[in-house]
Structures are given as C-alpha cells and as structure tokens.
Design a protein around this motif. Structure first.
Motif, PDB file in Angstrom:
ATOM      1  N   LEU A   1      -7.647   4.706  -3.116  1.00 21.01           N
ATOM      2  CA  LEU A   1      -8.344   5.843  -3.721  1.00 21.01           C
ATOM      3  C   LEU A   1      -7.383   6.955  -4.126  1.00 21.01           C
ATOM      4  N   GLY A   2      -6.087   6.667  -4.068  1.00 17.74           N
ATOM      5  CA  GLY A   2      -5.088   7.678  -4.380  1.00 17.74           C
ATOM      6  C   GLY A   2      -4.883   7.885  -5.870  1.00 17.74           C
ATOM      7  N   ASP A   3      -3.821   8.587  -6.203  1.00 15.35           N
ATOM      8  CA  ASP A   3      -3.534   8.942  -7.596  1.00 15.35           C
ATOM      9  C   ASP A   3      -3.403   7.719  -8.500  1.00 15.35           C
ATOM     10  N   TYR A   4      -2.941   6.598  -7.943  1.00 14.17           N
ATOM     11  CA  TYR A   4      -2.681   5.418  -8.765  1.00 14.17           C
ATOM     12  C   TYR A   4      -3.685   4.295  -8.526  1.00 14.17           C
TER      13      TYR A   4
ATOM     14  N   CYS B   1       0.828  -1.211   0.000  1.00 17.33           N
ATOM     15  CA  CYS B   1       0.000   0.000   0.000  1.00 17.33           C
ATOM     16  C   CYS B   1       0.862   1.261   0.000  1.00 17.33           C
ATOM     17  N   ASP B   2       1.986   1.204   0.691  1.00 18.50           N
ATOM     18  CA  ASP B   2       2.904   2.338   0.679  1.00 18.50           C
ATOM     19  C   ASP B   2       3.426   2.586  -0.737  1.00 18.50           C
ATOM     20  N   LEU B   3       3.781   1.514  -1.431  1.00 18.53           N
ATOM     21  CA  LEU B   3       4.265   1.636  -2.808  1.00 18.53           C
ATOM     22  C   LEU B   3       3.135   2.052  -3.752  1.00 18.53           C
ATOM     23  N   TYR B   4       1.947   1.502  -3.532  1.00 20.39           N
ATOM     24  CA  TYR B   4       0.799   1.756  -4.402  1.00 20.39           C
ATOM     25  C   TYR B   4       0.336   3.203  -4.310  1.00 20.39           C
TER      26      TYR B   4
ATOM     27  N   PRO C   1       1.908   3.392 -10.004  1.00 16.78           N
ATOM     28  CA  PRO C   1       0.913   2.419 -10.461  1.00 16.78           C
ATOM     29  C   PRO C   1       1.355   0.988 -10.196  1.00 16.78           C
ATOM     30  N   ILE C   2       0.382   0.103 -10.113  1.00 20.41           N
ATOM     31  CA  ILE C   2       0.662  -1.285  -9.763  1.00 20.41           C
ATOM     32  C   ILE C   2       1.585  -1.960 -10.776  1.00 20.41           C
ATOM     33  N   GLU C   3       1.527  -1.531 -12.036  1.00 23.57           N
ATOM     34  CA  GLU C   3       2.376  -2.133 -13.075  1.00 23.57           C
ATOM     35  C   GLU C   3       3.863  -1.921 -12.805  1.00 23.57           C
ATOM     36  N   LYS C   4       4.172  -0.916 -11.991  1.00 27.83           N
ATOM     37  CA  LYS C   4       5.572  -0.614 -11.717  1.00 27.83           C
ATOM     38  C   LYS C   4       6.025  -1.123 -10.344  1.00 27.83           C
ATOM     39  N   ILE C   5       5.164  -1.904  -9.697  1.00 34.64           N
ATOM     40  CA  ILE C   5       5.515  -2.499  -8.405  1.00 34.64           C
ATOM     41  C   ILE C   5       5.898  -3.956  -8.633  1.00 34.64           C
ATOM     42  N   SER C   6       7.059  -4.343  -8.165  1.00 32.30           N
ATOM     43  CA  SER C   6       7.518  -5.728  -8.349  1.00 32.30           C
ATOM     44  C   SER C   6       7.484  -6.491  -7.024  1.00 32.30           C
TER      45      SER C   6
END
Length: 206
Positions: free
Chosen positions: A103-106, A20-23, A27-32
C-alpha cells in the motif's frame, strides 16, 4: 537429500522480505531478480526454485496478505463500531510490513482493487440494506475511505494511535472537514472584519 520444510520456508520468506523492502522504495519495474538474490544471499537458480519471476513473487505476497485479512475477519466477532473493527482486521493481519509495502508509494492500484473486491468489508456495515440502489456506491465510499486512511496511517509510521485514527474517521464521516478549519473554511472573526470594512466604505461613499 531433500531440504527440510523449515529451510525452504525460511528461504522463501527471505526472498519475500527482501522484495518487500525493495518494493517500498521503488516501483516493481525497477526491481531485478539479481538485486533480490544479491540482498538475500542466494543465487538466481535458488530464486527460480520458488518463483518463475518477480510478478509471481508479488502475486504470492498479495495472496498471503488477502488470506491473512480474511482469516482475521472470519475469526472475530464484530462490535457496532465498524471503523474500529475494520482497522483492527487490517492492523492484526500478519506481515504488516508486507502490507505497508503493497500500500506504499509504489504499490499498485491493482492490489487496492483486489483488497476492496476480495475482502468482505461490507460485513462490517451492520443491517445495511444491500438491495438498495445506492448500496454499492455507499459501500465503495466506505471501503475506499477506510483503505485510504489506513494506507496513509501506515505510510506515516502510525503517527496517530489507533484510537485517534478511529476518532478522526468517525468525526469526518459525522461532521465533515468543517470543524478542522481547513481547505478554505471561513474564519468567523475575519468574516466579521470584512463586513465592517465594507460598511465603512459604503458610509464614506454616501
């Protein structure tokens, strides 16, 4: 030897918190998975004991938030002040930081639609004639406005008090934006000035 339930719950929650901190930042596509495990202090094999991939983790997070809001709504008596009730149901849900990420930007439009579809906010509209042909449009307008305002509020780190936010929403629904003199609303003094200038020009031409 089996791990204690509190240990497995703590590990799962750590993955959720890091995700959630990363999200909230990208965007989720850039989280590994590698990034999540590195920040969590666990290895990839531990991650796979809890989730098959990042999207299953996201689904788990969404389910927990929706369940929390539903439980909040089911466990309270509603007043006649529908906006305040709805706001409190959202604000009192567990893991407000998680909801802020969703509900944030991403955050995805998909979650917002799930929120509107799966949370019975229409319960807050007292004595509303649900058989009316306009009912679904009015309910959609009500819910979409409420969620959008709440979304902006938590993204702005609650720069207004909850009372101020409720008062603003009430005012906007009752009177529109005109009292706030924005979006091109006419300034009466400037309008009078323009009229007098026009009258002088007409007299000079005559």
């Amino acid at each position: 030897m089996k791990k204690q339930p509190e240990i497995t719950d703590k590990t799962r929650q750590t993955f959720i918190n890091v995700f959630c901190d990363l999200y909230s930042q990208k965007p989720i596509e850039k989280i590994s998975i590698q990034e999540i495990t590195n920040k969590s202090g666990y290895n990839r094999s531990t991650f796979y004991q809890y989730f098959t991939d990042i999207y299953e983790l996201l689904d788990c997070v969404e389910e927990r938030v929706l369940k929390s809001i539903n439980e909040e709504m089911a466990g309270r008596e509603f007043s006649t002040h529908t906006f305040q009730d709805a706001l409190q149901c959202l604000e009192n849900a567990e893991d407000i930081s998680v909801l802020k990420a969703l509900l944030g930007d991403y955050g995805s439009v998909h979650f917002v639609e799930r929120l509107k579809r799966e949370i019975p906010f229409e319960r807050l509209i007292v004595d509303f004639p649900t058989d009316d042909v306009l009912a679904p449009y009015i309910i959609e307008f009500y819910i979409s406005t409420l969620i959008s305002m709440f979304r902006l509020w938590i993204r702005n780190d609650k720069d207004l008090s909850s009372e101020e936010l409720v008062k603003l929403i009430d005012s906007l629904f009752a009177k529109g934006i005109t009292p706030y003199h924005i979006f091109g609303a006419v300034n009466p003094k400037r309008s009078d000035l323009n009229k007098s200038k026009g009258a002088r020009r007409r007299r000079m031409r005559a």
